[in-house]
Design an enzyme around this catalytic site. Structure first.
Site, mmCIF file in Angstrom:
data_model
loop_
_atom_site.group_PDB
_atom_site.id
_atom_site.type_symbol
_atom_site.label_atom_id
_atom_site.label_comp_id
_atom_site.label_asym_id
_atom_site.label_seq_id
_atom_site.Cartn_x
_atom_site.Cartn_y
_atom_site.Cartn_z
ATOM 1 N N ASP A 38 6.820 3.045 -1.925
ATOM 2 C CA ASP A 38 5.939 1.673 -1.886
ATOM 3 C C ASP A 38 6.588 0.594 -0.967
ATOM 4 O O ASP A 38 5.817 -0.199 -0.423
ATOM 5 C CB ASP A 38 5.793 0.972 -3.285
ATOM 6 C CG ASP A 38 4.656 1.929 -4.117
ATOM 7 O OD1 ASP A 38 4.126 2.603 -3.351
ATOM 8 O OD2 ASP A 38 4.768 1.468 -5.128
ATOM 9 N N LYS A 77 1.467 -5.944 -5.264
ATOM 10 C CA LYS A 77 0.281 -5.131 -4.659
ATOM 11 C C LYS A 77 -0.704 -4.825 -5.973
ATOM 12 O O LYS A 77 -0.318 -4.534 -6.982
ATOM 13 C CB LYS A 77 0.685 -4.195 -3.669
ATOM 14 C CG LYS A 77 1.355 -3.203 -4.550
ATOM 15 C CD LYS A 77 0.754 -2.011 -5.178
ATOM 16 C CE LYS A 77 1.522 -0.987 -5.826
ATOM 17 N NZ LYS A 77 0.628 -0.157 -6.708
ATOM 18 N N PRO A 137 5.490 -9.182 -13.400
ATOM 19 C CA PRO A 137 5.926 -8.337 -14.428
ATOM 20 C C PRO A 137 6.539 -7.218 -14.082
ATOM 21 O O PRO A 137 6.206 -6.427 -13.140
ATOM 22 C CB PRO A 137 4.467 -8.254 -15.304
ATOM 23 C CG PRO A 137 3.466 -8.435 -14.343
ATOM 24 C CD PRO A 137 3.877 -9.150 -13.091
#
Length: 307
Positions: free
Chosen positions: A136, A9, A94
């Site tokens: 999240d 995101k 990443p």
């Protein structure tokens, strides 16, 4: 076997409103899924064990990993202690980048194992469990474009844009930023500007609800990107400043910002072709600065069962 896609995101808006009574920051955010995604595979086992492997040797696959924590929580809630699974993670997002890669992987574990074990939990059930594990994670279950309030776990869907917008992500692979440090530093620098009560928080939420997100191209104004943590992180992180400067130098970029607590930064483009062209334009400068880049389309969903 079940395979699940776990997208990254970006934060189109991250506003730190103030401090909550529980010590967390009250946030008002807009989060958007993109098509840079990890891939998780799940297989039943008969030994009641939960095991995790990964193609990235730098990632911990111990009990502290959100994937295994999510799997354990889901199994505990099911009441079936004999359930087991072997999980394999193909890591593409990443690590430590402000892109919610770990949260998305944890959300994928909830969705994938719910299907593998035939538990029948609703999306709302899974979002509630996700909120116990990370701020999240409920967004990562739902995905698309969402207003996110509270710690980030309170979601309100934003209608998808009809425009084929894309983002160019840029990150120094050797740099990471501690999220707790970023919020602690934000408090040190900005607490005098924090809002003081729920009425003031709600006023800012209403203002954010009124913004026509992802449809800025009807005017000459840039999209209203905002990240309050960028002002905190960028002055102390050269890689963030370099990424923002490079993205800002591309004429086609509509706006640039840091995502989450960084250090990933992104430019917003009118379509994927423009985004890829910008990546090609910047290739030499990116390499010279030690930065990696990804051209990504927006996604209208979160974690998704693929097979």
């Amino acid at each position: 076997m079940i395979t699940v896609s776990a997208p990254a995101k970006v934060n189109l808006h991250l506003e730190v409103l103030g401090l909550r009574s529980d010590g967390f920051h009250e946030l008002a955010m807009v989060m958007q899924s993109i098509d840079l995604a990890d891939r998780l595979s799940f297989q039943n086992t008969a030994d009641a064990q939960l095991s995790l492997t990964c193609d990235d040797a730098s990632l911990s696959v111990g009990d502290d990993n959100l994937i295994l924590r999510a799997a354990q929580l889901l199994r505990d809630r099911s009441g079936f202690s004999e359930l087991g699974a072997s999980i394999h993670l193909e890591k593409r997002i990443p690590i430590g980048a402000g892109l919610a890669g770990g949260s998305s992987d944890g959300a994928a574990a909830l969705v994938g194992l719910n299907a593998l074990w035939g538990l029948g939990h609703s999306t709302a059930d899974l979002e509630r469990m996700a909120a116990e594990l990370g701020s999240d994670m409920p967004f990562c279950v739902a995905g698309g474009c969402q207003l996110c309030f509270g710690r980030g776990e309170q979601l309100e869907a934003v209608p998808p844009t009809p425009q084929p917008l894309a983002v160019l992500l840029v990150k120094d692979p050797t740099v990471s930023v501690s999220t707790p440090w970023a919020y602690k530093r934000c408090r040190e620098l900005k607490q005098s500007h924090y809002l003081a009560d729920e009425a003031a928080f709600e006023q800012r939420r209403q203002a954010l609800r009124s913004v026509d997100w992802l449809q800025p191209l009807r005017s000459d104004l840039p999209p209203p990107l905002r990240n309050d943590l960028q002002d905190v992180v960028a002055p102390e992180t050269a890689a963030v400043r370099s990424a923002l400067d490079l993205l800002d130098s591309v004429p086609q970029s509509l706006a640039v910002a840091m995502s989450g607590s960084g250090p990933s930064c992104f430019g917003l483009f009118s379509d994927l072709a423009s985004c890829r062209h910008a990546q090609d334009q910047l290739a030499t400068q990116l390499e010279r600065a030690g930065l990696k880049a990804w051209s990504c389309a927006l996604r209208s969903d979160g974690v998704r069962i693929e097979a």
